[in-house]
Write a protein that holds these residues in place. Structure first.
Motif, PDB file in Angstrom:
ATOM      1  N   LYS A 133       0.803  -1.218   0.000  1.00 26.19           N
ATOM      2  CA  LYS A 133       0.000   0.000   0.000  1.00 26.19           C
ATOM      3  C   LYS A 133       0.839   1.273   0.000  1.00 26.19           C
ATOM      4  N   GLN A 134       2.131   1.143   0.152  1.00 23.88           N
ATOM      5  CA  GLN A 134       2.994   2.316   0.088  1.00 23.88           C
ATOM      6  C   GLN A 134       3.329   2.702  -1.354  1.00 23.88           C
ATOM      7  N   LEU A 135       2.957   1.873  -2.307  1.00 26.87           N
ATOM      8  CA  LEU A 135       3.278   2.148  -3.695  1.00 26.87           C
ATOM      9  C   LEU A 135       2.472   3.314  -4.240  1.00 26.87           C
ATOM     10  N   TYR A 136       2.989   3.915  -5.285  1.00 27.83           N
ATOM     11  CA  TYR A 136       2.313   5.030  -5.948  1.00 27.83           C
ATOM     12  C   TYR A 136       1.055   4.554  -6.620  1.00 27.83           C
ATOM     13  N   PRO A 137      -0.022   5.294  -6.588  1.00 31.32           N
ATOM     14  CA  PRO A 137      -0.216   6.451  -5.731  1.00 31.32           C
ATOM     15  C   PRO A 137      -0.521   6.009  -4.306  1.00 31.32           C
ATOM     16  N   LYS A 138      -0.088   6.771  -3.344  1.00 27.73           N
ATOM     17  CA  LYS A 138      -0.197   6.401  -1.938  1.00 27.73           C
ATOM     18  C   LYS A 138      -1.656   6.347  -1.492  1.00 27.73           C
ATOM     19  N   LEU A 139      -1.976   5.352  -0.665  1.00 27.52           N
ATOM     20  CA  LEU A 139      -3.288   5.267  -0.031  1.00 27.52           C
ATOM     21  C   LEU A 139      -3.198   5.966   1.322  1.00 27.52           C
ATOM     22  N   TYR A 140      -4.111   6.879   1.594  1.00 33.54           N
ATOM     23  CA  TYR A 140      -4.044   7.643   2.835  1.00 33.54           C
ATOM     24  C   TYR A 140      -4.966   7.118   3.924  1.00 33.54           C
ATOM     25  N   THR A 141      -6.033   6.442   3.563  1.00 31.84           N
ATOM     26  CA  THR A 141      -6.952   5.953   4.585  1.00 31.84           C
ATOM     27  C   THR A 141      -7.109   4.443   4.433  1.00 31.84           C
ATOM     28  N   VAL A 142      -8.215   3.987   3.938  1.00 36.95           N
ATOM     29  CA  VAL A 142      -8.463   2.556   3.806  1.00 36.95           C
ATOM     30  C   VAL A 142      -7.882   2.026   2.506  1.00 36.95           C
ATOM     31  N   ASP A 143      -7.578   0.739   2.509  1.00 36.11           N
ATOM     32  CA  ASP A 143      -7.063   0.095   1.299  1.00 36.11           C
ATOM     33  C   ASP A 143      -8.253  -0.271   0.417  1.00 36.11           C
ATOM     34  N   THR A 144      -8.424   0.469  -0.648  1.00 30.73           N
ATOM     35  CA  THR A 144      -9.546   0.267  -1.565  1.00 30.73           C
ATOM     36  C   THR A 144      -9.126  -0.491  -2.823  1.00 30.73           C
ATOM     37  N   SER A 145      -7.966  -1.113  -2.796  1.00 35.77           N
ATOM     38  CA  SER A 145      -7.432  -1.718  -4.020  1.00 35.77           C
ATOM     39  C   SER A 145      -8.346  -2.803  -4.591  1.00 35.77           C
ATOM     40  N   ALA A 146      -8.977  -3.629  -3.772  1.00 37.45           N
ATOM     41  CA  ALA A 146      -9.868  -4.669  -4.296  1.00 37.45           C
ATOM     42  C   ALA A 146     -11.096  -4.034  -4.954  1.00 37.45           C
ATOM     43  N   LEU A 147     -11.649  -3.000  -4.343  1.00 36.62           N
ATOM     44  CA  LEU A 147     -12.784  -2.292  -4.930  1.00 36.62           C
ATOM     45  C   LEU A 147     -12.376  -1.615  -6.238  1.00 36.62           C
ATOM     46  N   LEU A 148     -11.229  -0.954  -6.241  1.00 37.27           N
ATOM     47  CA  LEU A 148     -10.760  -0.267  -7.443  1.00 37.27           C
ATOM     48  C   LEU A 148     -10.486  -1.259  -8.576  1.00 37.27           C
ATOM     49  N   TYR A 149      -9.986  -2.434  -8.246  1.00 40.15           N
ATOM     50  CA  TYR A 149      -9.762  -3.473  -9.254  1.00 40.15           C
ATOM     51  C   TYR A 149     -11.079  -3.826  -9.939  1.00 40.15           C
ATOM     52  N   ARG A 150     -12.139  -4.028  -9.153  1.00 43.64           N
ATOM     53  CA  ARG A 150     -13.442  -4.370  -9.730  1.00 43.64           C
ATOM     54  C   ARG A 150     -13.996  -3.217 -10.566  1.00 43.64           C
ATOM     55  N   ILE A 151     -13.826  -1.992 -10.086  1.00 43.10           N
ATOM     56  CA  ILE A 151     -14.305  -0.826 -10.842  1.00 43.10           C
ATOM     57  C   ILE A 151     -13.553  -0.713 -12.167  1.00 43.10           C
ATOM     58  N   LYS A 152     -12.228  -0.832 -12.124  1.00 41.59           N
ATOM     59  CA  LYS A 152     -11.423  -0.733 -13.350  1.00 41.59           C
ATOM     60  C   LYS A 152     -11.792  -1.834 -14.337  1.00 41.59           C
ATOM     61  N   ARG A 153     -11.967  -3.040 -13.844  1.00 39.47           N
ATOM     62  CA  ARG A 153     -12.348  -4.154 -14.719  1.00 39.47           C
ATOM     63  C   ARG A 153     -13.683  -3.844 -15.406  1.00 39.47           C
ATOM     64  N   HIS A 154     -14.636  -3.354 -14.648  1.00 40.53           N
ATOM     65  CA  HIS A 154     -15.945  -2.982 -15.181  1.00 40.53           C
ATOM     66  C   HIS A 154     -15.788  -1.908 -16.272  1.00 40.53           C
ATOM     67  N   ILE A 155     -14.985  -0.902 -15.994  1.00 37.02           N
ATOM     68  CA  ILE A 155     -14.761   0.197 -16.936  1.00 37.02           C
ATOM     69  C   ILE A 155     -14.056  -0.293 -18.197  1.00 37.02           C
ATOM     70  N   LEU A 156     -12.990  -1.066 -18.034  1.00 30.92           N
ATOM     71  CA  LEU A 156     -12.208  -1.527 -19.181  1.00 30.92           C
ATOM     72  C   LEU A 156     -13.023  -2.442 -20.087  1.00 30.92           C
ATOM     73  N   LEU A 157     -13.866  -3.272 -19.515  1.00 28.15           N
ATOM     74  CA  LEU A 157     -14.695  -4.168 -20.323  1.00 28.15           C
ATOM     75  C   LEU A 157     -15.748  -3.413 -21.125  1.00 28.15           C
ATOM     76  N   ARG A 158     -16.072  -2.202 -20.725  1.00 34.41           N
ATOM     77  CA  ARG A 158     -17.080  -1.408 -21.416  1.00 34.41           C
ATOM     78  C   ARG A 158     -16.478  -0.322 -22.307  1.00 34.41           C
ATOM     79  N   SER A 159     -15.170  -0.247 -22.340  1.00 29.47           N
ATOM     80  CA  SER A 159     -14.477   0.764 -23.141  1.00 29.47           C
ATOM     81  C   SER A 159     -14.069   0.173 -24.484  1.00 29.47           C
ATOM     82  N   ASN A 160     -13.761   1.050 -25.426  1.00 26.44           N
ATOM     83  CA  ASN A 160     -13.415   0.631 -26.784  1.00 26.44           C
ATOM     84  C   ASN A 160     -12.105   1.307 -27.184  1.00 26.44           C
ATOM     85  N   PHE A 161     -10.991   0.614 -26.974  1.00 25.85           N
ATOM     86  CA  PHE A 161      -9.686   1.179 -27.319  1.00 25.85           C
ATOM     87  C   PHE A 161      -8.700   0.058 -27.605  1.00 25.85           C
TER      88      PHE A 161
END
Length: 173
Positions: A133-161
């Motif tokens: 969690k010390q990696l860039y970008p720094k997390l200041y409060t809770v570790d949201t990495s699992a939530l962000l992974y799911r959000i990014k996956r959702h976004i990437l699957l719906r994007s066209n690039f």
């Protein structure tokens, strides 16, 4: 400043020999009139960092699509989108409006939070990993990495690039 900024600026300038190109950036460090800054209120940066949402609170969805540079573009080439100015939630809508390419300069688009997994299976599979969690970008409060992974996956699957990577190693990842 960083490698991705230098690569994208160099590409922008090299392409100007044959095409009309412009850049939209989070922070302009140049007097080049073909580079335009997307302003985001500082309070949003602090809110994003505090709540661990990375860059989900920026009003990019409305700003970029209304920019004359975006409207006139034949192709949009995205680079580092984790730079305190871009709302990743905008990506599906933007990439369906214009043909798009995204250069992954690091692993950030594929991970929940970090820019590099350090070969950690937990990071690469979208699970919370407290070791990095010390990696860039720094997390200041809770570790949201699992939530962000799911959000990014959702976004990437719906994007066209198309994806471009600068190395065989990153292509394999």
């Amino acid at each position: 400043g960083g490698g991705a900024q230098q690569v994208s600026a160099d590409l922008h300038h090299r392409l100007q020999n044959a095409w009309q190109t412009t850049m939209l950036v989070g922070q302009k460090n140049s007097t080049d009139t073909t580079i335009h800054e997307i302003k985001s209120p500082k309070i949003l940066t602090y809110a994003n960092l505090f709540f661990g949402l990375e860059y989900m609170l920026y009003p990019t969805i409305w700003q970029i699509a209304r920019q004359p540079e975006f409207k006139q573009a034949d192709l949009v080439h995205y680079h580092n989108l984790h730079g305190y100015y871009f709302n990743l939630l905008a990506l599906p809508g933007l990439t369906h409006k214009k043909p798009s390419v995204w250069t992954f300069h690091d692993m950030w688009p594929m991970l929940g939070h970090a820019a590099h997994s350090l070969d950690c299976i937990r990071c690469e599979s979208g699970r919370t990993c407290h070791e990095h969690k010390q990696l860039y970008p720094k997390l200041y409060t809770v570790d949201t990495s699992a939530l962000l992974y799911r959000i990014k996956r959702h976004i990437l699957l719906r994007s066209n690039f198309e994806i471009v990577v600068p190395s065989k190693w990153l292509k394999q990842k």
